[in-house]
Enzyme design. Structure first.
Site: not given
Ligand code: PRP
Ligand code: URA
Length: 208
Positions: A103, A107, A199, A202
């Site tokens: 994400r 944006t 997160d 993370d």
């Molecule tokens: C996080 C989470 C989802 C997304 C949710 O992933 O694991 O995939 O954000 O947010 P949304 O509903 O607003 O799309 P992230 O993009 O942080 O990637 P990661 O899993 O690599 O940390």
């Molecule tokens: N992605 C995450 O990992 N945590 C949140 O709260 C939203 C999006």
């Protein structure tokens, strides 16, 4: 329209509470997520179709029942990987596909960087898994890619969601059932779920 189910269970709630605590470290965070995934899988699989099979026990012949449809688990990379092993323990015959999405921090739009699926998705029950359903952008994009690859029977399994995300998925994919362990209050100005757990990626992988 398909449904939304919040899987209220004391064990799930207890484990999720450990994950939410800001001082919970990577090891405990990951272990609790893994255990919740297994508990959620039990509920999410409750209506999987079965077919009769003739078998022979040591005592004689009888009719048993086996799963009749292939199950495919699709974690959204990265954080979705944290749910994979727990579900696979309950459905060890499941095949696994992957969608890589991140994400954009400004944006909040999802960007796809990887996709790999098993064959014959059209015949399978597909479980898209990700701990967080925030804006819903990532889940919608993952489901879109799966449909482009032929998937017809999709359910979305997330740990923590908010109404914004649920509504986004329902608007674009009204045929997809959504399963959550908790429905949280709101998204903050950075698109993070409040109270949430921070997160997820993370915290699973120790990258911050
Ligand atoms: C996080 C989470 C989802 C997304 C949710 O992933 O694991 O995939 O954000 O947010 P949304 O509903 O607003 O799309 P992230 O993009 O942080 O990637 P990661 O899993 O690599 O940390
Ligand atoms: N992605 C995450 O990992 N945590 C949140 O709260 C939203 C999006």
């Amino acid at each position: 329209m398909a449904g939304v189910e919040v899987l209220n269970h004391p064990l799930i709630t207890h484990k999720l509470t450990q994950m939410r605590k800001k001082d919970t470290g990577t090891k405990d965070f990951r272990e609790n997520l893994d255990e919740i995934a297994e508990l959620m899988a039990y509920e999410v699989c409750r209506d999987l179709p079965t077919q009769p099979v003739e078998i022979e026990t040591p005592m004689g012949k009888c009719v048993g029942y086996e799963l009749s449809k292939k199950v495919v688990i699709v974690p959204i990379l990265r954080a979705g990987i944290g749910l994979l092993d727990g579900i696979r323990r309950l459905v060890p015959t499941a095949k696994v596909g992957f969608v890589g999405l991140y994400r954009d921090e400004e944006t909040l739009e999802p960007h796809e960087y990887y996709a790999k699926f098993p064959k014959n998705l059209d015949e399978a029950i597909v479980m898209v898994v990700d701990p967080m359903l925030a804006t819903g952008g990532s889940a919608c994009a993952a489901i879109r890619v799966l449909k482009e690859h032929g998937a017809k029977n999709i359910r979305l399994v997330c740990l923590v969601g908010v109404m914004e995300g649920v509504k986004a998925v329902q608007a674009e994919h009204p045929d997809v059932d959504i399963y959550l362990a908790a429905m949280d209050d709101h998204l903050n100005e950075n698109g993070y779920i409040v109270p949430g757990l921070g997160d997820a990626g993370d915290r699973i992988f120790g990258t911050k």
